[in-house]
Design an enzyme around this catalytic site. Sequence first.
Site, PDB file in Angstrom:
ATOM      1  N   ASP A  66       0.802  -0.904  -0.006  1.00 39.50           N
ATOM      2  CA  ASP A  66      -0.080  -0.104   0.037  1.00 39.50           C
ATOM      3  C   ASP A  66       0.800   1.350   0.030  1.00 39.50           C
ATOM      4  OD1 ASP A  66      -2.182   1.681   0.443  1.00 39.50           O
ATOM      5  OD2 ASP A  66      -3.442  -0.155   0.954  1.00 39.50           O
ATOM      6  N   HIS A 115      -3.969   6.326   2.690  1.00 34.18           N
ATOM      7  CA  HIS A 115      -4.711   5.276   2.245  1.00 34.18           C
ATOM      8  C   HIS A 115      -3.957   3.889   3.041  1.00 34.18           C
ATOM      9  CE1 HIS A 115      -5.587   1.825  -0.807  1.00 34.18           C
ATOM     10  NE2 HIS A 115      -6.557   2.735  -1.033  1.00 34.18           N
ATOM     11  N   SER A 125     -10.925  -0.546  -1.981  1.00 35.05           N
ATOM     12  CA  SER A 125      -9.829  -0.651  -1.072  1.00 35.05           C
ATOM     13  C   SER A 125     -10.010  -0.496   0.051  1.00 35.05           C
ATOM     14  CB  SER A 125      -8.925   0.738  -1.462  1.00 35.05           C
ATOM     15  OG  SER A 125      -8.285   0.710  -2.744  1.00 35.05           O
TER      16      SER A 125
END
Length: 780
Positions: free
Chosen positions: A135, A199, A524
């Site tokens: 990620d 994220h 996600s």
Amino acid sequence: MAWAQLLCFLCLVYLSAFVCNCHEEKKVHVVYMGDLPQGGESLQSTHHNILHDVLGSHSLAKEALLHSYQRSFNGFVAKLADAEVAKLRAAKGVVSVFPNRRLQLHTTRSWDFLGLPRSDPLKPTEGNVIVGMLDTGLWPESKSFQDESLGAPPSKWKGTCQATNFTCNNKVIGGRYYDIANMSVPGADIRSPRDAEGHGSHTSSTVAGQEVQNASFYGIGEGIARGGVPSARIAVYKVCWSFGCNDVDILAAFDDAIADGVDILSVSLGSNTATPYDKDSISIGSFHAMKKGILTSCAAGNSGPYRRMVSNYYPWALTVAASTMDRKLVTKVVLGDGQTFVGTSLNGFTPNATAFPLVYSGDVNNVTFGVGPEMSKLCLWGTLSSKAEGGIVLCDVTYDGAAARMAGAAGIIMPISYFETAFAFSVPAVLISYEDHAKLFDYIRTTETPIATILHTEEFKDVMAPLVAAFSSRGPNPISPEILKPDITAPGANILAAWSPLALASLDIFDSRRVDYNIISGTSMACPHATGAAAYVKASHPDWSPAAIKSALMTTATIMDPRKNADAEFAYGSGQINPMKAVDPGLVFDASESDYVDFLCNEGYNTSLVRLISGDSSNCSTPGKTWDLNYPSFALSLLDGEEVSASYTRTVTNVGCPNSTYSYEAFLPPSFNVTVEPEVLTFTEVGEKKSFTLNIVGPPMVQVPIVSGSLVWTDGNYTIRSPIVIFNDMPTSFLTSTESTQKQNSLVKKVLELPQGQKYMNKLQPVPMTRITVPGKYLA
Ligand SMILES: *[C@@H]1O[C@H](CO)[C@@H](O)[C@H](O)[C@H]1NC(C)=O
Ligand SMILES: *[C@@H]1O[C@H](CO)[C@@H](O)[C@H](O)[C@H]1NC(C)=O
Ligand SMILES: *[C@@H]1O[C@H](CO)[C@@H](O)[C@H](O)[C@H]1NC(C)=O
Ligand SMILES: *[C@@H]1O[C@H](CO)[C@@H](O)[C@H](O)[C@H]1NC(C)=O
Ligand SMILES: *[C@@H]1O[C@H](CO)[C@@H](O)[C@H](O)[C@H]1NC(C)=O
Ligand SMILES: *[C@@H]1O[C@H](CO)[C@@H](O)[C@H](O)[C@H]1NC(C)=O
Ligand SMILES: *[C@@H]1O[C@H](CO)[C@@H](O)[C@H](O)[C@H]1NC(C)=O
Ligand SMILES: *[C@@H]1O[C@H](CO)[C@@H](O)[C@H](O)[C@H]1NC(C)=O
Ligand SMILES: *[C@@H]1O[C@H](CO)[C@@H](O)[C@H](O)[C@H]1NC(C)=O
Ligand SMILES: *[C@@H]1O[C@H](CO)[C@@H](O)[C@H](O)[C@H]1NC(C)=O
């Protein structure tokens, strides 16, 4: 407008930095060479020699070779011109050569909604599970990543912590970052496992974050933020930078993570283009992970609601769609005449006045900027004038809201079609339906002094949940239509989890607010829920194969309602994950590496290629069908007008009670004949395997895009459910008559490498399921 699209706006800002490099002819390529060879020679020198042969000199080879993959599989990264690529493709030992692509990144109430309790009965073994996160990195100081009550990492761990501006502890036990092609952007990116985007902190804390009391985004979603497996360990593999994620870095992360000893991998990123299995970094990486007993959980993509857009469709990985949970975030706008409209947003601002002037954006165009009402209606940057100051602006499209901030407005109202995703803006904001937008416009035009207030976002119970989010990519599988994808769905709308304080708190890139927890949406966010559930199963069954864990998650999934989800299984696969049930599934559809090798053979890969990939003496001498793979779901792709006739052989392994007898029920519309042989499966011990054949015969599929049903095995206690999906694969007109008789749909697609979904945007209508067979009674 989807989150990903809004973020793309940011990508453009950074992409301009690369434009000047266009004269560069050599491009970064991956040269994939399959499994590690026997007998540990230095692969770096092998790679160097291969390049030497192609490029003609030692120094050119040295300059071109950027990275060697040599811990878990064989391959390298090199800068190559087209002619050199062609030579390498023909070189001995090379499986594939492909250009580097840039992939996109596609509480907490969610775990409560899924029925996973806080007091975790598996805690002692959970600490043995290591989850690798590919990620944007992670913010190690976040409360979610503290290591109270955790002992030292399990001894199998062989990873490292690149302590460049980063620290590890007993929760975050490893951290690496990859920038093989030197594509990070100085200033925007931090060359460290540290997360500057938010994220990766969000996904990692969703999987394995510690319990954090009183987390919220400005009071919205307030509660305990926690991961699915709060005692599990996190290993960080940063492969994404501000512009996206590179294939070369993703492969390097898989190469390390597999050798480091992770148990489960979580990959919330992907591409929008369907690519063959041997030319896709996540496909290759997850295949070698599977060989070493590691399940990879992947996001299905945010390109919904169109057909055939699903990403990460490899049968050896878990592909996760995104659905809603029962917490609805509602933002109200109240007008001067008392009318109240309900929309959505993440509005953390509390209004300090009861009313602000309500103005239409088309009436407050920025004359200095030279824009007329047609432009200011859209509320793009700088298009509003100071006449909007102190007022609430009604805009005609949804954008990042910066125009309202620049004009000093007290709020912004924009229209949108889908309400499952709430966005944050730098001023009070709400997104309403187009219908309500028209009513507000009417109110402005017919009222002398139109006024309005936008209230702080409130939470309500969403009785419709779970619904698959519109943005979630739909099947069928673009490469192997007879492997149903996505596999499963998990919460991915409005998820609260940890954030990086370096990252934006809203869509406005000049919003200076910084937060430790944020609410965002996407597949996600769904993927780490499935990763957490897989880690939960792994904690109690450390010896289960990736396929067994995947089967357990799929066959115990909560059934979704096709009447509420227009694309049925192409939206949600087997249903919504249920971690508590997945721990004890009764039976599993297991598969080993050799089953996936047979699958590759059936997909058209030949013995020599398959041997390179597997590293053993596998061969492709027994031809079969792609649907022969022992998969926990059934899919049949047909041409329009083709009759339904299929026969699937599957093998189930008993992981429930030693002595058990299972019988089946099949659900399909009455026009189909379904038989299962044998009708009863009797087991006398755990680990015993039994095979059965499912036969389906039915009328031609004409003008019916999809028929859904299921096969359910039960012993009266356990229920093992597999969806059955029969569908019209593509318009007949697309194929030539020879091709259609040969029915080589997937091959045609492979050759053309069609961008997913470009031709097949026809919406699906589900046919309601009816129960048609009961074992024994059907034939009578
Ligand atoms: C990497 O790129 C930067 C510009 O973004 C450049 O200054 C630097 O020299 C490059 N480093 C290498 C090793 O190519
Ligand atoms: C280290 O991280 C901080 C954020 O905590 C960042 O501001 C700084 O630029 C980073 N330093 C380096 C050398 O990357
Ligand atoms: C939660 O935080 C808010 C401020 O953000 C505070 O007012 C409230 O008292 C806290 N609640 C608990 C239970 O700690
Ligand atoms: C509330 O009023 C103060 C002072 O008038 C102002 O600075 C602030 O921006 C207002 N807040 C909001 C959310 O409108
Ligand atoms: C209006 O346009 C001018 C000229 O581009 C710009 O300087 C100004 O900031 C704009 N006003 C607003 C409120 O965006
Ligand atoms: C196997 O397939 C590859 C790639 O399609 C091809 O280059 C090779 O010649 C094939 N090998 C055999 C033995 O058919
Ligand atoms: C292929 O594999 C099968 C089963 O493993 C074996 O019986 C057969 O001899 C092999 N064929 C070749 C050509 O290696
Ligand atoms: C299972 O059944 C067999 C024969 O019916 C019996 O011998 C055996 O003890 C049983 N096992 C258990 C665990 O009940
Ligand atoms: C289903 O089975 C029945 C009875 O065997 C038969 O009459 C019918 O034609 C079959 N339908 C199809 C679609 O094969
Ligand atoms: C019934 O299933 C549950 C899990 O769903 C399991 O814990 C239990 O042992 C099973 N009981 C029997 C008698 O099979």
